[in-house]
Design a protein around this motif. Structure first.
Motif, PDB file in Angstrom:
ATOM      1  N   ALA A   1      13.378  12.839   0.565  1.00  0.00           N
ATOM      2  CA  ALA A   1      14.431  13.321  -0.543  1.00  0.00           C
ATOM      3  C   ALA A   1      13.928  13.376  -1.735  1.00  0.00           C
ATOM      4  N   VAL A   2      12.939  12.220  -2.188  1.00  0.00           N
ATOM      5  CA  VAL A   2      12.582  12.138  -3.268  1.00  0.00           C
ATOM      6  C   VAL A   2      11.393  13.265  -3.553  1.00  0.00           C
ATOM      7  N   THR A   3      10.643  13.606  -2.433  1.00  0.00           N
ATOM      8  CA  THR A   3       9.719  14.610  -2.577  1.00  0.00           C
ATOM      9  C   THR A   3      10.355  15.913  -2.768  1.00  0.00           C
ATOM     10  N   ALA A   4      11.531  16.441  -2.214  1.00  0.00           N
ATOM     11  CA  ALA A   4      12.548  17.562  -2.432  1.00  0.00           C
ATOM     12  C   ALA A   4      12.697  17.607  -3.773  1.00  0.00           C
ATOM     13  N   PHE A   5      13.121  16.476  -4.532  1.00  0.00           N
ATOM     14  CA  PHE A   5      13.690  16.274  -5.664  1.00  0.00           C
ATOM     15  C   PHE A   5      12.546  16.654  -6.855  1.00  0.00           C
ATOM     16  N   VAL A   6      11.365  16.033  -6.607  1.00  0.00           N
ATOM     17  CA  VAL A   6      10.250  16.306  -7.540  1.00  0.00           C
ATOM     18  C   VAL A   6       9.740  17.862  -7.278  1.00  0.00           C
ATOM     19  N   ASP A   7       9.672  18.449  -5.979  1.00  0.00           N
ATOM     20  CA  ASP A   7       9.666  19.802  -5.931  1.00  0.00           C
ATOM     21  C   ASP A   7      10.600  20.663  -6.670  1.00  0.00           C
ATOM     22  N   TYR A   8      11.591  20.301  -6.531  1.00  0.00           N
ATOM     23  CA  TYR A   8      12.576  20.796  -7.498  1.00  0.00           C
ATOM     24  C   TYR A   8      12.477  21.109  -8.976  1.00  0.00           C
ATOM     25  N   LEU A   9      12.047  19.863  -9.341  1.00  0.00           N
ATOM     26  CA  LEU A   9      11.755  19.868 -10.916  1.00  0.00           C
ATOM     27  C   LEU A   9      10.500  20.709 -11.206  1.00  0.00           C
ATOM     28  N   TYR A  10       9.737  20.856 -10.301  1.00  0.00           N
ATOM     29  CA  TYR A  10       8.579  21.922 -10.650  1.00  0.00           C
ATOM     30  C   TYR A  10       8.904  23.158 -10.354  1.00  0.00           C
ATOM     31  N   LEU A  11       9.687  23.358  -9.152  1.00  0.00           N
ATOM     32  CA  LEU A  11       9.950  24.767  -8.954  1.00  0.00           C
ATOM     33  C   LEU A  11      11.066  25.472  -9.138  1.00  0.00           C
ATOM     34  N   SER A  12      12.098  24.691  -9.608  1.00  0.00           N
ATOM     35  CA  SER A  12      13.613  24.967  -9.857  1.00  0.00           C
ATOM     36  C   SER A  12      14.264  25.982  -8.699  1.00  0.00           C
ATOM     37  N   ARG A  13      13.827  25.477  -7.401  1.00  0.00           N
ATOM     38  CA  ARG A  13      14.422  25.908  -6.171  1.00  0.00           C
ATOM     39  C   ARG A  13      14.616  24.890  -5.161  1.00  0.00           C
ATOM     40  N   CYS A  14      15.454  24.941  -4.283  1.00  0.00           N
ATOM     41  CA  CYS A  14      15.638  24.238  -3.152  1.00  0.00           C
ATOM     42  C   CYS A  14      16.003  25.028  -1.648  1.00  0.00           C
ATOM     43  N   THR A  15      15.221  24.659  -0.593  1.00  0.00           N
ATOM     44  CA  THR A  15      15.260  25.446   0.592  1.00  0.00           C
ATOM     45  C   THR A  15      16.657  25.010   1.180  1.00  0.00           C
ATOM     46  N   ASN A  16      17.095  25.852   2.064  1.00  0.00           N
ATOM     47  CA  ASN A  16      18.043  25.512   2.902  1.00  0.00           C
ATOM     48  C   ASN A  16      17.911  24.387   3.678  1.00  0.00           C
ATOM     49  N   GLY A  49       0.771  -1.296   0.017  1.00  0.00           N
ATOM     50  CA  GLY A  49      -0.028  -0.085   0.145  1.00  0.00           C
ATOM     51  C   GLY A  49       0.966   1.309   0.118  1.00  0.00           C
ATOM     52  N   TYR A  50       0.610   2.240  -0.669  1.00  0.00           N
ATOM     53  CA  TYR A  50       1.267   3.283  -1.058  1.00  0.00           C
ATOM     54  C   TYR A  50       0.444   4.598  -0.373  1.00  0.00           C
ATOM     55  N   LYS A  51       1.190   5.544   0.324  1.00  0.00           N
ATOM     56  CA  LYS A  51       0.478   6.908   0.749  1.00  0.00           C
ATOM     57  C   LYS A  51       0.685   7.668  -0.501  1.00  0.00           C
ATOM     58  N   THR A  52      -0.241   8.408  -0.888  1.00  0.00           N
ATOM     59  CA  THR A  52      -0.237   9.286  -2.148  1.00  0.00           C
ATOM     60  C   THR A  52      -0.304  10.750  -1.800  1.00  0.00           C
ATOM     61  N   ILE A  53       0.788  11.483  -2.258  1.00  0.00           N
ATOM     62  CA  ILE A  53       0.724  12.860  -2.111  1.00  0.00           C
ATOM     63  C   ILE A  53       1.211  13.730  -3.574  1.00  0.00           C
ATOM     64  N   SER A  54       1.019  15.067  -3.545  1.00  0.00           N
ATOM     65  CA  SER A  54       1.445  15.710  -4.595  1.00  0.00           C
ATOM     66  C   SER A  54       2.503  16.505  -4.364  1.00  0.00           C
ATOM     67  N   PRO A  55       3.564  17.168  -5.054  1.00  0.00           N
ATOM     68  CA  PRO A  55       4.503  17.851  -5.100  1.00  0.00           C
ATOM     69  C   PRO A  55       4.021  19.157  -4.021  1.00  0.00           C
ATOM     70  N   THR A  56       5.044  19.085  -2.868  1.00  0.00           N
ATOM     71  CA  THR A  56       4.687  20.039  -1.945  1.00  0.00           C
ATOM     72  C   THR A  56       4.915  21.550  -2.323  1.00  0.00           C
ATOM     73  N   ASN A  57       4.360  22.512  -2.047  1.00  0.00           N
ATOM     74  CA  ASN A  57       4.521  23.972  -2.356  1.00  0.00           C
ATOM     75  C   ASN A  57       4.223  24.393  -3.537  1.00  0.00           C
ATOM     76  N   PHE A  58       3.666  23.562  -4.422  1.00  0.00           N
ATOM     77  CA  PHE A  58       3.699  23.780  -5.893  1.00  0.00           C
ATOM     78  C   PHE A  58       2.436  24.710  -6.236  1.00  0.00           C
ATOM     79  N   SER A  59       2.597  25.681  -6.556  1.00  0.00           N
ATOM     80  CA  SER A  59       1.724  26.883  -6.920  1.00  0.00           C
ATOM     81  C   SER A  59       1.041  27.339  -8.282  1.00  0.00           C
ATOM     82  N   GLY A  60       1.755  26.320  -9.343  1.00  0.00           N
ATOM     83  CA  GLY A  60       1.431  26.327 -10.471  1.00  0.00           C
ATOM     84  C   GLY A  60       2.423  27.493 -11.181  1.00  0.00           C
ATOM     85  N   ASP A  61       3.116  27.830 -10.612  1.00  0.00           N
ATOM     86  CA  ASP A  61       3.969  29.031 -11.461  1.00  0.00           C
ATOM     87  C   ASP A  61       4.962  28.527 -12.368  1.00  0.00           C
TER      88      ASP A  61
END
Length: 336
Positions: A76-91, A2-14
């Motif tokens: 870490a995978v979630t942070a990676f996908v977030d970067y693919l969407y937003l092209s930024r990475c937090t400290n 069973g997988y827990k499903t989420i979407s990329p975090t902090n994605f605002s569609g920009d």
């Protein structure tokens, strides 16, 4: 499973307009039973590797594409996908998952993230983790980070040698250990060469200064030593190079009165002879020059030109270069 499903975090569609982004059509499965929904258009535009995986998945099945990213923490995978969407990475993400993000950026060919991780990890290097980061930098072909790790190892080797990471490296990667030791040897050799060049340059500058003082003494006079063909009408004040000038005047007075110089037995006189010869080698107006023996040395050197010592030629060249640099520096200071 069973997988827990989420979407990329902090994605605002920009990154793309909402009209372009329909429903997610890709599922990313992680090793922590986490499923991340994503858009194939975003992943494909950011990573050629993911684009190929999506194309293969589309050909193999008519259902939604599934991409497996195992071996790293799901966050870490979630942070990676977030970067693919937003092209930024937090400290915070870099602090927690910088190593994993570097590996992911290398595997999935995301050069901008790879560069960001290299710089971020270089800023966070410590003696406790430098060996591990070095191994990863080599595997991920990150030359900037690799060099920073090597530099830290070279500068603090005694302390790093006592860490568990170094003990593990010695047992499991002797080739990398040899590379580190070779880098340290090369670094020490470069430091020695730099110190030697600095000492040599200092010597050339001292000789250049002595040339200036010699011309100054023989042309204008300075304190109690002046031109041989002119009387000093007033007392001269110490010049700007007083220390060098004073020492040279003492040598000149000794040279004029020494009786051993005839037989070549006086070291101070030998140095004076060398100084006069060096001046003559650099002087461009021997006919009007007031420095003693300038023209005679010039004629003698012209006669013996084929037999010149190459080391002497190099010395003349270096001193002439130092003199030119000194004159240029003085000119710049006057302009300021």
């Amino acid at each position: 499973m069973g997988y827990k499903t989420i979407s990329p975090t902090n994605f605002s569609g920009d990154c793309q307009s909402k009209q372009e982004l329909s429903e997610p059509d890709v599922f990313i499965h992680t090793s922590g039973s986490l499923q991340i929904t994503a858009h194939s258009s975003i992943l494909a535009s950011a990573s050629p590797v993911l684009e190929n995986m999506i194309d293969r998945s589309d050909k193999d099945s008519s259902s939604e594409s599934v991409i497996q990213i195992p071996g790293v923490p799901c966050d870490a995978v979630t942070a990676f996908v977030d970067y693919l969407y937003l092209s930024r990475c937090t400290n915070e993400q870099m602090d927690k998952y910088g190593i994993h993000l570097l590996a992911l950026s290398h595997v999935y060919c995301v050069p901008q993230l790879k560069q960001m991780c290299s710089k971020g990890l270089a800023e966070r290097l410590a003696m406790e983790n430098v060996v591990d980061v070095l191994q990863l930098a080599r595997l991920c072909d990150a030359p900037y980070l690799y060099f920073k790790c090597m530099k830290l190892l070279s500068n603090h080797f005694k302390a790093i040698e006592k860490t568990e990471g170094w003990a593990f490296l010695q047992e499991n990667d002797t080739w990398l250990e040899l590379q580190i030791l070779h880098f340290m040897d090369e670094t020490e050799l470069r430091k020695k060469r730099a110190r030697r060049q600095k000492q040599e340059q200092s010597l050339y500058m001292q000789l250049s200064e002595a040339m200036e003082c010699l011309e100054h003494i023989c042309t204008e006079g300075c304190t109690d030593v002046g031109p041989y063909d002119m009387e000093l009408t007033k007392k001269k004040a110490p010049c700007s190079k007083f220390s060098t000038c004073q020492g040279l005047q003492l040598v000149i007075r000794h040279f004029a009165m020494c009786k051993r110089r005839v037989n070549g037995g006086c070291l101070r006189c030998k140095r004076m002879w060398q100084l006069l010869r060096l001046h003559s080698s650099i002087c461009e107006q021997p006919d009007s020059c007031k420095v003693p023996l300038c023209r005679q040395f010039k004629l003698r050197m012209q006669e013996a030109k084929p037999k010149d010592d190459p080391r002497w030629k190099l010395l003349v060249k270096k001193v002439a270069s130092a003199k030119a640099m000194s004159s240029l520096s003085l000119l710049k200071r006057k302009q300021l």
